[in-house]
Structure formats: structure tokens, C-alpha cells
Design a protein around this motif. Structure first.
Motif, PDB file in Angstrom:
ATOM      1  N   MET A   1       0.849  -1.174   0.000  1.00 28.93           N
ATOM      2  CA  MET A   1       0.000   0.000   0.000  1.00 28.93           C
ATOM      3  C   MET A   1       0.893   1.235   0.000  1.00 28.93           C
ATOM      4  N   ASP A   2       0.718   2.106  -0.986  1.00 25.63           N
ATOM      5  CA  ASP A   2       1.523   3.317  -1.046  1.00 25.63           C
ATOM      6  C   ASP A   2       1.015   4.354  -0.043  1.00 25.63           C
ATOM      7  N   ASP A   3       1.766   5.431   0.105  1.00 27.23           N
ATOM      8  CA  ASP A   3       1.468   6.460   1.099  1.00 27.23           C
ATOM      9  C   ASP A   3       0.087   7.103   0.871  1.00 27.23           C
ATOM     10  N   LEU A   4      -0.225   7.426  -0.377  1.00 23.45           N
ATOM     11  CA  LEU A   4      -1.514   8.054  -0.674  1.00 23.45           C
ATOM     12  C   LEU A   4      -2.667   7.102  -0.352  1.00 23.45           C
ATOM     13  N   THR A   5      -2.553   5.868  -0.755  1.00 17.48           N
ATOM     14  CA  THR A   5      -3.599   4.885  -0.472  1.00 17.48           C
ATOM     15  C   THR A   5      -3.789   4.731   1.032  1.00 17.48           C
ATOM     16  N   PHE A   6      -2.688   4.709   1.772  1.00 18.52           N
ATOM     17  CA  PHE A   6      -2.771   4.596   3.227  1.00 18.52           C
ATOM     18  C   PHE A   6      -3.476   5.811   3.833  1.00 18.52           C
ATOM     19  N   LYS A   7      -3.128   7.014   3.363  1.00 22.65           N
ATOM     20  CA  LYS A   7      -3.783   8.228   3.870  1.00 22.65           C
ATOM     21  C   LYS A   7      -5.283   8.188   3.596  1.00 22.65           C
ATOM     22  N   ILE A   8      -5.658   7.795   2.379  1.00 19.85           N
ATOM     23  CA  ILE A   8      -7.078   7.705   2.022  1.00 19.85           C
ATOM     24  C   ILE A   8      -7.783   6.693   2.917  1.00 19.85           C
ATOM     25  N   PHE A   9      -7.160   5.540   3.100  1.00 26.20           N
ATOM     26  CA  PHE A   9      -7.736   4.511   3.966  1.00 26.20           C
ATOM     27  C   PHE A   9      -7.914   5.036   5.384  1.00 26.20           C
ATOM     28  N   LYS A  10      -6.894   5.676   5.908  1.00 30.93           N
ATOM     29  CA  LYS A  10      -6.933   6.187   7.280  1.00 30.93           C
ATOM     30  C   LYS A  10      -8.035   7.239   7.453  1.00 30.93           C
ATOM     31  N   LEU A  11      -8.141   8.162   6.515  1.00 33.28           N
ATOM     32  CA  LEU A  11      -9.177   9.200   6.599  1.00 33.28           C
ATOM     33  C   LEU A  11     -10.579   8.600   6.472  1.00 33.28           C
ATOM     34  N   SER A  12     -10.730   7.668   5.544  1.00 33.46           N
ATOM     35  CA  SER A  12     -12.029   7.002   5.375  1.00 33.46           C
ATOM     36  C   SER A  12     -12.401   6.210   6.624  1.00 33.46           C
ATOM     37  N   ALA A  13     -11.434   5.509   7.180  1.00 25.53           N
ATOM     38  CA  ALA A  13     -11.681   4.723   8.396  1.00 25.53           C
ATOM     39  C   ALA A  13     -12.017   5.620   9.586  1.00 25.53           C
ATOM     40  N   SER A  14     -11.596   6.880   9.521  1.00 27.17           N
ATOM     41  CA  SER A  14     -11.911   7.845  10.577  1.00 27.17           C
ATOM     42  C   SER A  14     -13.292   8.459  10.399  1.00 27.17           C
ATOM     43  N   GLY A  15     -13.979   8.069   9.322  1.00 24.24           N
ATOM     44  CA  GLY A  15     -15.344   8.536   9.113  1.00 24.24           C
ATOM     45  C   GLY A  15     -15.506   9.703   8.163  1.00 24.24           C
ATOM     46  N   PHE A  16     -14.426  10.116   7.529  1.00 27.86           N
ATOM     47  CA  PHE A  16     -14.545  11.197   6.554  1.00 27.86           C
ATOM     48  C   PHE A  16     -15.045  10.633   5.237  1.00 27.86           C
ATOM     49  N   CYS A  17     -15.937  11.361   4.601  1.00 30.29           N
ATOM     50  CA  CYS A  17     -16.484  10.928   3.315  1.00 30.29           C
ATOM     51  C   CYS A  17     -15.590  11.425   2.178  1.00 30.29           C
ATOM     52  N   CYS A  18     -15.945  11.048   0.958  1.00 30.95           N
ATOM     53  CA  CYS A  18     -15.091  11.270  -0.214  1.00 30.95           C
ATOM     54  C   CYS A  18     -14.651  12.722  -0.417  1.00 30.95           C
ATOM     55  N   THR A  19     -15.578  13.650  -0.380  1.00 27.85           N
ATOM     56  CA  THR A  19     -15.215  15.049  -0.606  1.00 27.85           C
ATOM     57  C   THR A  19     -14.331  15.552   0.524  1.00 27.85           C
ATOM     58  N   GLN A  20     -14.654  15.140   1.737  1.00 20.16           N
ATOM     59  CA  GLN A  20     -13.843  15.532   2.882  1.00 20.16           C
ATOM     60  C   GLN A  20     -12.426  14.976   2.761  1.00 20.16           C
ATOM     61  N   VAL A  21     -12.300  13.751   2.305  1.00 20.95           N
ATOM     62  CA  VAL A  21     -10.969  13.153   2.129  1.00 20.95           C
ATOM     63  C   VAL A  21     -10.164  13.972   1.126  1.00 20.95           C
ATOM     64  N   MET A  22     -10.769  14.339   0.012  1.00 20.91           N
ATOM     65  CA  MET A  22     -10.055  15.149  -0.983  1.00 20.91           C
ATOM     66  C   MET A  22      -9.560  16.456  -0.357  1.00 20.91           C
ATOM     67  N   MET A  23     -10.428  17.135   0.371  1.00 24.45           N
ATOM     68  CA  MET A  23     -10.052  18.420   0.977  1.00 24.45           C
ATOM     69  C   MET A  23      -9.007  18.234   2.069  1.00 24.45           C
ATOM     70  N   LYS A  24      -9.155  17.206   2.877  1.00 18.66           N
ATOM     71  CA  LYS A  24      -8.175  16.967   3.939  1.00 18.66           C
ATOM     72  C   LYS A  24      -6.800  16.659   3.353  1.00 18.66           C
ATOM     73  N   LEU A  25      -6.755  15.903   2.267  1.00 16.27           N
ATOM     74  CA  LEU A  25      -5.471  15.630   1.612  1.00 16.27           C
ATOM     75  C   LEU A  25      -4.807  16.928   1.164  1.00 16.27           C
ATOM     76  N   ALA A  26      -5.594  17.822   0.573  1.00 16.17           N
ATOM     77  CA  ALA A  26      -5.050  19.101   0.102  1.00 16.17           C
ATOM     78  C   ALA A  26      -4.564  19.948   1.275  1.00 16.17           C
ATOM     79  N   LEU A  27      -5.357  20.017   2.329  1.00 19.85           N
ATOM     80  CA  LEU A  27      -4.959  20.810   3.488  1.00 19.85           C
ATOM     81  C   LEU A  27      -3.742  20.207   4.188  1.00 19.85           C
ATOM     82  N   GLU A  28      -3.686  18.883   4.280  1.00 14.62           N
ATOM     83  CA  GLU A  28      -2.527  18.230   4.897  1.00 14.62           C
ATOM     84  C   GLU A  28      -1.255  18.512   4.115  1.00 14.62           C
ATOM     85  N   GLU A  29      -1.372  18.613   2.814  1.00 15.42           N
ATOM     86  CA  GLU A  29      -0.201  18.929   1.985  1.00 15.42           C
ATOM     87  C   GLU A  29       0.359  20.297   2.364  1.00 15.42           C
TER      88      GLU A  29
END
Length: 152
Positions: A1-29
Motif C-alpha cells: 500500500m503506497d502512502d496516498l492509499t494509506f492516507k485515504i484509507f486512514k481518513l475514510s476509516a476515521s469517518g470522513f467521506c469522499c469530498t472531505q478526504v479530498m479536501m483533507k489531503l489538500a490541506l494536509e499537503e
């Protein structure tokens, strides 16, 4: 599992939905948090308000492009390429995934039955779309992860 896939998995598992995951990835960057923005975009998930229409990953990508190229203050203007970027991303998304609608993309007609199998499909769509947005920002001359103005 690459870093991006892991981040997506972690955010999704934390209860964030798709749009939130996209925004959180951008803000985390950018090493930023914006809880109000993350709350606001939740309504775009599961096909805007759960109606399985326009995909939340699509709207999340549009939102990230807006963070960089959109108008945010009275005294500023949207980047001259903003509309073209949105059109390009939407066209790419529809060609890449065959539709812009959540129901078509993941095959779920109701989120109320507890079926979570769609999350694997969403993860793939999230990863590909996020990378496309990053690529587009680079192509249009933006320094991804480092916006010039502080958009709290």
C-alpha cells in the motif's frame, strides 16, 4: 500500500467521506487544518447530500482547484485558467470513470442498507482523482502545498 492509499484509507476509516478526504489531503499537503471547510463539504458526499448524483470526489477535486485558482477575497480575481481547469478536470473524470454520477460509479442505489463494499471503488477513484488534480495544478504553474495567500 503506497502512502496516498494509506492516507485515504486512514481518513475514510476515521469517518470522513469522499469530498472531505479530498479536501483533507489538500490541506494536509499545506500542513493546515480548516474544520469549517471540512464540515461544509460533507454535504457534497455520496452524490451531493446522499442522492447519488454528482460524485463527491469530482466536487472535491473542483474544490481543490478552487482553493488554488478561485476567487477568495473581494480584491482578487479567479486565475485566468480557472474555468479551463474545471472543464479539463470534469472531462477527464467522466472519460476516466465513465460517469460523473456516484450511483453509476459505485453501483450503490442506497447508502441506508449498511453496504460498505463501494468504499474500495471510491478509494481507487479518490487516489486517481487526487493525483490528477495535483498534476493539473503543477501543469498550470501552481506550487501545490504552498498557496501564496493565507486562505483560512
Amino acid at each position: 500500500m503506497d502512502d496516498l492509499t494509506f492516507k485515504i484509507f486512514k481518513l475514510s476509516a476515521s469517518g470522513f467521506c469522499c469530498t472531505q478526504v479530498m479536501m483533507k489531503l489538500a490541506l494536509e499537503e499545506e500542513e493546515k487544518e480548516n474544520h469549517d471547510l471540512i464540515r461544509a463539504v460533507q454535504g457534497l458526499c455520496k452524490g451531493i447530500g446522499g442522492n447519488q448524483k454528482t460524485c463527491g470526489v469530482l466536487t472535491g477535486g473542483v474544490g481543490i482547484l478552487g482553493l488554488y485558482a478561485g476567487k477568495g477575497r473581494e480584491e482578487e480575481y479567479a486565475n485566468e485558467h480557472f474555468s479551463r481547469m474545471i472543464d479539463e478536470y470534469c472531462q477527464w473524470f467522466e472519460i476516466e470513470f465513465g460517469s460523473m454520477d456516484c450511483q453509476d460509479l459505485i453501483g450503490v442505489t442506497s447508502f441506508k442498507d449498511g453496504n460498505q463494499t463501494y468504499q474500495v471503488k471510491c478509494g481507487d477513484i479518490l487516489a486517481k482523482s487526487y493525483l490528477k488534480v495535483c498534476e493539473m495544478l503543477f501543469e498550470y504553474g501552481f506550487d501545490y502545498g504552498n498557496r501564496e495567500n493565507d486562505n483560512d
